[in-house]
Design a protein around this motif. Structure first.
Motif, PDB file in Angstrom:
ATOM      1  N   GLY B 128      58.888  21.300  32.824  1.00  0.00           N
ATOM      2  CA  GLY B 128      60.115  21.740  32.152  1.00  0.00           C
ATOM      3  C   GLY B 128      61.086  20.590  31.958  1.00  0.00           C
ATOM      4  N   LEU B 129      61.218  19.760  32.989  1.00  0.00           N
ATOM      5  CA  LEU B 129      62.110  18.603  32.873  1.00  0.00           C
ATOM      6  C   LEU B 129      61.572  17.628  31.826  1.00  0.00           C
ATOM      7  CD1 LEU B 129      62.977  17.921  36.625  1.00  0.00           C
ATOM      8  CD2 LEU B 129      64.413  18.995  34.889  1.00  0.00           C
ATOM      9  N   PHE B 130      60.255  17.454  31.840  1.00  0.00           N
ATOM     10  CA  PHE B 130      59.600  16.559  30.890  1.00  0.00           C
ATOM     11  C   PHE B 130      59.928  16.969  29.454  1.00  0.00           C
ATOM     12  CE2 PHE B 130      56.102  14.930  28.389  1.00  0.00           C
ATOM     13  CZ  PHE B 130      55.828  13.706  28.957  1.00  0.00           C
ATOM     14  N   LEU B 131      59.827  18.275  29.181  1.00  0.00           N
ATOM     15  CA  LEU B 131      60.118  18.765  27.839  1.00  0.00           C
ATOM     16  C   LEU B 131      61.579  18.510  27.466  1.00  0.00           C
ATOM     17  CD1 LEU B 131      58.298  22.199  27.564  1.00  0.00           C
ATOM     18  CD2 LEU B 131      58.215  20.378  25.884  1.00  0.00           C
ATOM     19  N   ASN B 132      62.481  18.755  28.407  1.00  0.00           N
ATOM     20  CA  ASN B 132      63.899  18.718  28.072  1.00  0.00           C
ATOM     21  C   ASN B 132      64.508  17.331  28.132  1.00  0.00           C
ATOM     22  OD1 ASN B 132      65.150  21.434  27.463  1.00  0.00           O
ATOM     23  ND2 ASN B 132      63.769  21.894  29.149  1.00  0.00           N
ATOM     24  N   VAL B 133      63.865  16.433  28.867  1.00  0.00           N
ATOM     25  CA  VAL B 133      64.388  15.075  28.959  1.00  0.00           C
ATOM     26  C   VAL B 133      64.331  14.413  27.576  1.00  0.00           C
ATOM     27  CG1 VAL B 133      62.478  13.482  29.437  1.00  0.00           C
ATOM     28  CG2 VAL B 133      64.518  13.415  30.852  1.00  0.00           C
ATOM     29  N   SER B 134      63.493  14.970  26.700  1.00  0.00           N
ATOM     30  CA  SER B 134      63.377  14.421  25.349  1.00  0.00           C
ATOM     31  C   SER B 134      64.705  14.471  24.600  1.00  0.00           C
ATOM     32  CB  SER B 134      62.317  15.198  24.573  1.00  0.00           C
ATOM     33  OG  SER B 134      62.654  16.566  24.556  1.00  0.00           O
ATOM     34  N   PHE B 135      65.557  15.446  24.942  1.00  0.00           N
ATOM     35  CA  PHE B 135      66.881  15.529  24.307  1.00  0.00           C
ATOM     36  C   PHE B 135      67.685  14.251  24.543  1.00  0.00           C
ATOM     37  CE2 PHE B 135      66.580  20.276  24.178  1.00  0.00           C
ATOM     38  CZ  PHE B 135      66.870  20.406  22.828  1.00  0.00           C
ATOM     39  N   LEU B 136      67.502  13.668  25.746  1.00  0.00           N
ATOM     40  CA  LEU B 136      68.275  12.471  26.091  1.00  0.00           C
ATOM     41  C   LEU B 136      67.888  11.295  25.202  1.00  0.00           C
ATOM     42  CD1 LEU B 136      68.216  12.683  29.994  1.00  0.00           C
ATOM     43  CD2 LEU B 136      69.899  13.604  28.393  1.00  0.00           C
ATOM     44  N   PHE B 137      66.647  11.315  24.717  1.00  0.00           N
ATOM     45  CA  PHE B 137      66.208  10.252  23.810  1.00  0.00           C
ATOM     46  C   PHE B 137      66.455  10.637  22.353  1.00  0.00           C
ATOM     47  CE2 PHE B 137      63.524   9.925  27.600  1.00  0.00           C
ATOM     48  CZ  PHE B 137      63.756   8.609  27.955  1.00  0.00           C
ATOM     49  N   GLY B 138      67.101  11.786  22.136  1.00  0.00           N
ATOM     50  CA  GLY B 138      67.302  12.268  20.772  1.00  0.00           C
ATOM     51  C   GLY B 138      65.994  12.589  20.090  1.00  0.00           C
ATOM     52  N   ALA B 139      64.973  12.874  20.876  1.00  0.00           N
ATOM     53  CA  ALA B 139      63.641  13.070  20.305  1.00  0.00           C
ATOM     54  C   ALA B 139      63.000  14.333  20.842  1.00  0.00           C
ATOM     55  CB  ALA B 139      62.762  11.860  20.615  1.00  0.00           C
ATOM     56  N   ALA B 140      63.764  15.414  20.880  1.00  0.00           N
ATOM     57  CA  ALA B 140      63.178  16.670  21.328  1.00  0.00           C
ATOM     58  C   ALA B 140      62.178  17.153  20.278  1.00  0.00           C
ATOM     59  CB  ALA B 140      64.266  17.709  21.549  1.00  0.00           C
TER      60      ALA B 140
END
Lengths: 206, 628
Positions: B128-140
């Protein structure tokens, strides 16, 4: 590995760990069913050669060579099937406290596993050498994916059996703990059975 | 090994073993109840996150030609909203109840594999964290939760967005599969003496069916994701038409997983409702056997209808007809369920408590979702509705009106058992009305918007198409829903400040979990209960006249509990490293994969070879259940 686990009664009378392996195997059937179906759908849909069982035109366009080496793979298949027999003998030994028998046949099973992996490594490098890779065409992609994931399962099985072998050598696999070996053996049989499906589908189907 | 002891020593042993607190105890816990709470807390956080994404979507659509968010971010929002709600909210919220309730309901001391259970949770959290951490890179992920080829090919999605999605789902698949094996074996093997399969509580039955669906459906998406991964990283052409690949194969594989997945989401809801309705109607569940077999039947046909998601791909009239009929067939066992629920309420002395409100709303809302589902099954009809807001309305009536309403009902119903505190009834009713009204205001107009032609996943729309006021209405509904869940949070916080004084059996329950104190001791049952009927607790109350059960058998054994272990968490980190490695550059990636696999094996080996049980001396004998 707790001895208490045996003492617990279960509703079905089956050991929970054995039931878990069977459950996992049921799930794995769907995994390989998906891979095999993909292979069957794609095997003759490649836009460029080589195609399974057809002669393969080398990049120069001069000579023809068959891609799949049936005799080699048949040998690997036979060895893998024999290994299922060997692991049964190893388990037979384990359940009756015959340590020598267990260790011997377990060793034979592991050697068979290594032979099969070796066969596949040779086959893969041979194919790449001939110009068939994952990227070449749909046949290459679905062939390497299907047989590659089977090979991965064989490798995991070998690691599991080696662990059991070490336990057996150390004398930590007494008859009352033979279920540990039985679980590995069940998994090993499954990997063999999957190959029994893959072998005709990939290597013999016209 | 200790024998039967009562009273003080029981308490002392409990203090020595059960009342550890602090971060380390949560990291190493293998107690199914604590893992259930971990699942619940984590999933609720993800649920709020998914809700926030939905709220942003609604604000973007509140007026024509709106530019609140960028088109690309909008794509990320609806993709992550769907992915989050399905994989990180509804499934793990069900898993919370599997974990906390199934062992209690079947009279078991723990799940079959406590450390595998912990492993499942940690893998789920990391995924779950892996999926959402993508927001921090602007690459969800921004391709839709169904990942249709060839939108997901490197050519059309060059960034890491899709990579985050496919690796995240692979990680979550590991967690789901491990949990499914665990609960399958738990339900098969750890039932209390006398609890035959046809005496199991309906929640356990529906959960059991869910596990079977998980076991058979998840490997298929695993394979699809592997092929997508190969396409994106290794240059294969599984789904790339220029290399002969077929994008429709993705849809087949995805929906062979995806359709059973819908039942994975709704089956636990069926189970929860089947627990709540009898208790608050003071009647046994109507048509128990029909309920069981209709559930099995739904699951069975559920595997044969995947292509009703694909009518518009041009499969041809024969395939369309087959899948249309198979889909309509599902309405029959579902109807059986609904009539049985109504039969359960019929003539009962109904108690209108909060869980019952949500359960009754579930029936009504789920019927609506089901009926619009039958409309989709009519292939020509579907061709008109597909990819419009009508579809969005349908699946929100099923997933929100169905699963979420049932899970909320379950939360109010089992809260006292889980936390030893009663949730506030008045706030609960406010929560209900806000949610019920907000839900319908948000999603009912979607039917009309769909029929008017508003496409789903649309970034914005032109003024003057008649979309404006309906969209505004929906946004108002979404805000009401926001306040509904705020009310729930307030209720939880308010309740949390009170001491844990909930009675063992606040609702006059029928099933075994209510025979234990709230919250139950670490070892669940001091005595293994013996079951003689489908409603064991009601039976005991009837026979003995008293409000609470007596022990039926003295086992005379000490209690073995699984020892805490941090190896499951270590192994979970290994899984994470493995999939992260595939995403990293070819220079670092292989090393990360190697380290990940090594850590995974290291963790698994250590957990297999460490001693797995501790004994609690002095516990055993008569249960403390009756004394609280």
């Amino acid at each position: 590995m707790s001895d208490h686990a045996h003492a617990l009664e279960t509703s079905t009378g089956l050991d929970s760990r054995k039931l878990a392996i069977w459950t996992f195997i049921g799930s794995e059937c769907m995994f390989f069913a998906s891979l095999i179906s993909t292979y069957v759908v794609y095997r003759n849909k490649s836009l460029v050669g080589p195609f399974p069982h057809e002669a393969w035109v080398s990049p120069a366009g001069q000579h023809f060579e068959p891609i799949i080496e049936i005799p080699l793979v048949t040998a690997g298949t036979a060895v893998l099937l024999f290994s299922s027999f060997f692991v049964v003998l190893a388990l037979y030994g384990a359940q009756r406290g015959n340590r020598k028998m267990m260790i011997g046949w377990l060793g034979a099973t592991i050697l068979c596993g290594f032979f099969f992996i070796g066969m596949q490594v040779y086959e893969f490098t041979h194919f790449v050498h001939k110009g068939l890779t994952l990227q070449t065409n749909l046949f290459g992609a679905s062939f390497f994916t299907l047989t590659g994931f089977h090979g991965t399962h064989v490798t995991i099985g070998v690691i599991w059996l080696i662990t059991m072998f070490i336990l057996a050598l150390r004398g930590q696999l007494p008859p009352e703990n033979s279920i540990n070996l039985e679980m590995a053996a069940l998994y090993w049989h499954f990997v063999d059975v999957v190959w029994v499906v893959i072998f005709p589908v990939v290597y013999l189907m016209k | 090994m200790a024998t039967t002891v009562v009273g003080q020593e029981t308490h002392a042993a409990g203090a020595a073993y059960g009342e550890k607190t602090g971060l380390w105890s949560w990291l190493t816990t293998v107690d199914h109840k604590r893992i259930g709470i971990l699942y619940g807390t984590t999933a609720f956080c993800f649920f709020l996150l998914g809700g926030l994404e939905a709220l942003l979507i609604r604000f973007q659509l509140v007026k024509a030609n709106n530019t609140l968010v960028s088109p690309d971010f909008y794509n990320q929002l609806f993709t992550m909203h769907g992915t989050t709600m399905i994989f990180l909210a509804i499934m793990p919220l069900s898993a919370m109840f599997f974990n906390f309730m199934i062992p209690l309901m079947i009279g078991a001391r723990d799940v079959a594999f406590p450390r595998l259970n912990a492993f499942s949770y940690w893998v789920f959290l990391l995924g779950g964290l892996f999926l959402n951490v993508s927001f921090l890179f602007g690459a969800a992920p921004n391709q839709g939760w169904f990942g249709y080829a060839n939108l997901t090919s490197r050519q059309y999605s060059p960034g890491p967005n899709v990579d985050f999605w496919l690796m995240g789902l692979q990680i979550l698949g590991v967690a789901s599969l491990a949990a499914a094996v665990n609960f399958f074996v738990t339900i098969m093997n750890l039932r209390a003496p006398g609890m035959k399969l046809m005496r199991m509580p309906m929640f356990c039955w529906m959960s059991f069916i869910t596990q079977v669906l998980l076991l058979l459906a998840f490997p298929v998406i695993t394979v699809a994701l592997i092929m997508l991964m190969f396409d994106r990283f290794f240059g294969t052409h599984f789904f790339v038409p220029s290399g002969g690949g077929d994008p429709i194969l993705w849809q087949h594989l995805f929906w062979i997983f995806g359709h059973p997945e819908v039942y994975i989401l709704i089956m636990p809801a069926f189970g929860i409702i089947s627990e709540i309705l009898p208790v608050f109607s003071r009647k046994p569940l109507f048509g128990y056997a029909a309920m069981v077999f209709s559930g099995v039947f739904i699951a069975f046909i559920g595997f044969g209808v995947w292509s009703h998601h694909m009518f518009s791909t041009g499969m041809g009239p024969i395939a369309d007809t087959f899948f249309a009929l198979a889909t309509m067939l599902i309405a029959i066992p579902t109807g059986v369920k609904i009539f049985n629920w109504i039969g359960t309420i019929w003539g009962g002395s109904i108690q209108y408590k909060t869980p019952m409100y949500f359960a009754l709303a579930f029936i009504a809302m789920f019927i609506m979702g089901g009926l619009s589902g039958v409309m989709h099954a009519v292939a020509p009809h579907d061709l008109q509705q597909t990819d419009t807001y009508f579809v969005v309305a349908h699946f929100h009536y099923v997933m929100f009106g169905g699963s979420i309403f049932a899970l909320t009902a379950g939360a109010y119903y089992w809260w006292p058992k889980m936390f030893g505190r009663m949730l506030d009834e008045r706030l609960g009713k406010i929560h209900f009305w806000l949610m019920f009204i907000g839900f319908n205001v948000t999603f009912f107009p979607m039917h009309f918007l769909g029929l008017l032609g508003q496409p789903r996943r649309t970034y914005t729309y032109q003024a003057g198409l008649g979309f404006d006021w309906l969209n505004q209405l929906e946004t108002v509904g979404a805000v009401i829903l926001f306040f509904a869940f705020l009310t729930f949070l307030i209720n939880v916080i308010k309740t949390w400040r009170r001491p844990a004084t909930a009675p063992a059996d606040p609702w006059n329950g029928a099933t075994l979990e209510w025979s234990l104190p709230s919250p139950p001791q670490e070892w669940n049952f001091a005595e293994v209960p013996v079951v003689h009927s489908r409603d064991p607790l009601w039976e005991r109350k009837r026979e003995r006249g008293g409000p609470l059960p007596e022990p039926l058998r003295v086992s005379g054994q000490g209690i073995h509990l699984p020892a805490p272990s941090f190896w499951p968490a270590v192994a979970a980190v290994g899984v994470m490293g493995l999939f992260l490695g595939i995403m990293l550059s070819p220079k670092v990636g292989p090393w990360a994969i190697f380290v990940g696999v090594s850590v995974l094996f290291f963790g698994v080996f250590n957990w297999i070879f460490e001693p797995s049980y501790t004994s609690i001396p002095g516990v055993g004998g008569r249960p403390r259940a009756g004394h609280h």
